[in-house]
Design an enzyme around this catalytic site. Structure first.
Site, PDB file in Angstrom:
ATOM      1  N   TYR A  36     -35.034  11.913 -22.212  1.00 50.07           N
ATOM      2  CA  TYR A  36     -35.595  13.279 -22.433  1.00 50.07           C
ATOM      3  C   TYR A  36     -34.407  13.651 -23.789  1.00 50.07           C
ATOM      4  O   TYR A  36     -34.773  14.967 -24.137  1.00 50.07           O
ATOM      5  CB  TYR A  36     -34.966  14.267 -21.295  1.00 50.07           C
ATOM      6  CG  TYR A  36     -33.583  14.193 -20.765  1.00 50.07           C
ATOM      7  CD1 TYR A  36     -32.480  15.003 -21.015  1.00 50.07           C
ATOM      8  CD2 TYR A  36     -33.559  13.133 -19.442  1.00 50.07           C
ATOM      9  CE1 TYR A  36     -31.270  14.638 -20.690  1.00 50.07           C
ATOM     10  CE2 TYR A  36     -32.374  13.004 -19.100  1.00 50.07           C
ATOM     11  CZ  TYR A  36     -31.142  13.988 -19.576  1.00 50.07           C
ATOM     12  OH  TYR A  36     -30.036  13.566 -19.059  1.00 50.07           O
ATOM     13  N   HIS A  81     -27.042  13.399 -16.676  1.00 51.69           N
ATOM     14  CA  HIS A  81     -26.924  14.510 -15.959  1.00 51.69           C
ATOM     15  C   HIS A  81     -26.103  14.162 -14.788  1.00 51.69           C
ATOM     16  O   HIS A  81     -25.333  14.887 -14.456  1.00 51.69           O
ATOM     17  CB  HIS A  81     -28.576  14.715 -15.097  1.00 51.69           C
ATOM     18  CG  HIS A  81     -28.432  15.940 -14.257  1.00 51.69           C
ATOM     19  ND1 HIS A  81     -27.961  17.208 -14.375  1.00 51.69           N
ATOM     20  CD2 HIS A  81     -28.774  15.657 -12.854  1.00 51.69           C
ATOM     21  CE1 HIS A  81     -28.218  17.796 -13.509  1.00 51.69           C
ATOM     22  NE2 HIS A  81     -28.452  16.833 -12.494  1.00 51.69           N
ATOM     23  N   ARG A 139     -23.564  17.922 -23.036  1.00 53.75           N
ATOM     24  CA  ARG A 139     -22.703  16.797 -22.393  1.00 53.75           C
ATOM     25  C   ARG A 139     -23.163  15.563 -22.904  1.00 53.75           C
ATOM     26  O   ARG A 139     -24.408  15.154 -23.083  1.00 53.75           O
ATOM     27  CB  ARG A 139     -23.167  16.980 -20.808  1.00 53.75           C
ATOM     28  CG  ARG A 139     -24.588  16.736 -20.358  1.00 53.75           C
ATOM     29  CD  ARG A 139     -24.961  16.542 -18.896  1.00 53.75           C
ATOM     30  NE  ARG A 139     -26.280  16.805 -18.737  1.00 53.75           N
ATOM     31  CZ  ARG A 139     -27.127  16.210 -18.787  1.00 53.75           C
ATOM     32  NH1 ARG A 139     -26.984  15.156 -19.537  1.00 53.75           N
ATOM     33  NH2 ARG A 139     -28.438  16.427 -18.684  1.00 53.75           N
TER      34      ARG A 139
END
Ligand SMILES: Cc1ncc(C[n+]2csc(CCOP(=O)(O)OP(=O)(O)O)c2C)c(N)n1
Length: 320
Positions: A252, A243, A239
């Site tokens: 991250y 998130h 993606r």
């Protein structure tokens, strides 16, 4: 390029564009102040588009918190989905469910769930129902890679395997369980290996290659329908957004990694394939884009002009 008819490839392309444009528009509308938030699947569209292209109307799907793409690919209406995001009476759940709970039972879209992994044993249950009633229907459970760590995954896949249920388990592997990269939660490098634990086929596919996904889906769905299920398909993808809407997605993973994956965009890739192989013209592609944008303008207008759910109906459709 493998054998697949031109109309089917254009349909898959159009589905991917519908998913992408729907989510981009939804993000724009949320930024203006819709309630709640969404988990976009931008970058992952080839998997639902390729899989659902070979489902029949009476086949079932069940999906997750990141489910818009799966739901659109199975044929849901964009206006009623948009109305649900706007929390309006005309939405799929009469405005009470929001992005994470859209269902359309008329199209056998059994719903989405925000509980990671929970759709997997439900899909096994629906598969058992189909088998017991001698219906030649297939059930697809879509879920993320993180869900393969849940007990629900092992219970659902285990039962489906032992009872030979007509369930296709489709892992949309975007390589992160929220902010935890795969290498931090498993020693496996190929999640399709999880199938070995249950003695069922596990197939890995490039989840950004819509044609490859469609080929695998066509064959796997046919096998499930003939009683050779269940099967696990893992589409490796990414993606390219956070998130959820509030997550910039930068803490991250590196900017460079995201940029690398943007270059592998599944929509750009299929578009190039369609043009290079003279399956579609630039004008046809443009018309697919424009028609989708027009449909979305109307969907937003429909949502804006729809009434709010009535306060006196707040406790209807609730299980207690
Ligand atoms: C049972 C459960 N545990 C934790 C959460 C919190 N949570 C929401 S999304 C998510 C990550 C799920 O990762 P994955 O299955 O890979 O799906 P993705 O978000 O990557 O599409 C988590 C842990 C939850 N919703 N349900």
């Amino acid at each position: 390029m493998p054998e697949m008819d031109a109309a089917k490839l254009k349909e898959i392309y159009a589905t991917m564009v519908r998913i992408r444009f729907f989510e981009e528009r939804a993000i724009t509308e949320y930024r203006k102040g819709l309630p709640g938030f969404i988990h976009p699947s931008i970058g992952q569209e080839a998997i639902p588009a390729g899989v659902c292209a070979f489902l029949r109307e009476d086949d079932y799907i069940i999906t997750t918190h990141r489910g818009h793409g799966d739901i659109i690919a199975k044929g849901a209406r964009l206006d009623r989905m948009m109305a649900e995001l706007f929390a309006k009476e005309t939405g799929y759940c009469r405005g009470k469910g929001g992005s994470m709970h859209i269902a359309d039972v008329e199209r056998n879209i059994l719903g989405a769930t925000g509980i990671v992994g929970d759709g997997i044993p439900i899909a096994a249950g629906v598969g058992l129902g189909c088998k017991m009633q001698n219906l030649d229907r297939v059930v697809v459970a879509f879920f993320g890679d993180g869900a393969t760590n849940s007990g629900a995954f092992h219970e659902g896949v285990g039962l489906a395997a032992i009872w030979s249920l007509p369930v296709l388990f489709v892992c949309e592997n975007n390589q992160f369980q929220q902010s935890t990269p795969m290498r931090d939660y498993t020693r496996l490098t190929d999640l399709a290996d999880r199938a070995k634990a249950y003695g069922i086929p596990g197939i890995t596919v490039d989840g950004n290659d819509a044609i490859a996904v469609a080929e695998v889906a066509r064959e796997s769905i046919e096998k499930c329908r003939k009683g050779e299920g269940p099967i696990l398909v893992v589409g490796n993808t990414y993606r390219t957004v956070g998130h959820h809407m509030g997550d910039p997605g930068t803490s991250y993973r590196s900017k460079e990694e995201v940029e690398e994956w943007k270059k592998k965009d599944p929509i750009d890739r299929l578009r190039r394939q369609l043009l290079e192989n003279k399956i579609a013209t630039e004008a046809e592609i443009e018309e697919i884009h424009n028609a989708t944008l027009r449909e979305l303008d109307e969907a937003v207008k429909f949502a804006q002009e729809s009434p709010e759910p009535k306060v006196e109906e707040a406790l209807e459709d609730i299980y207690a």
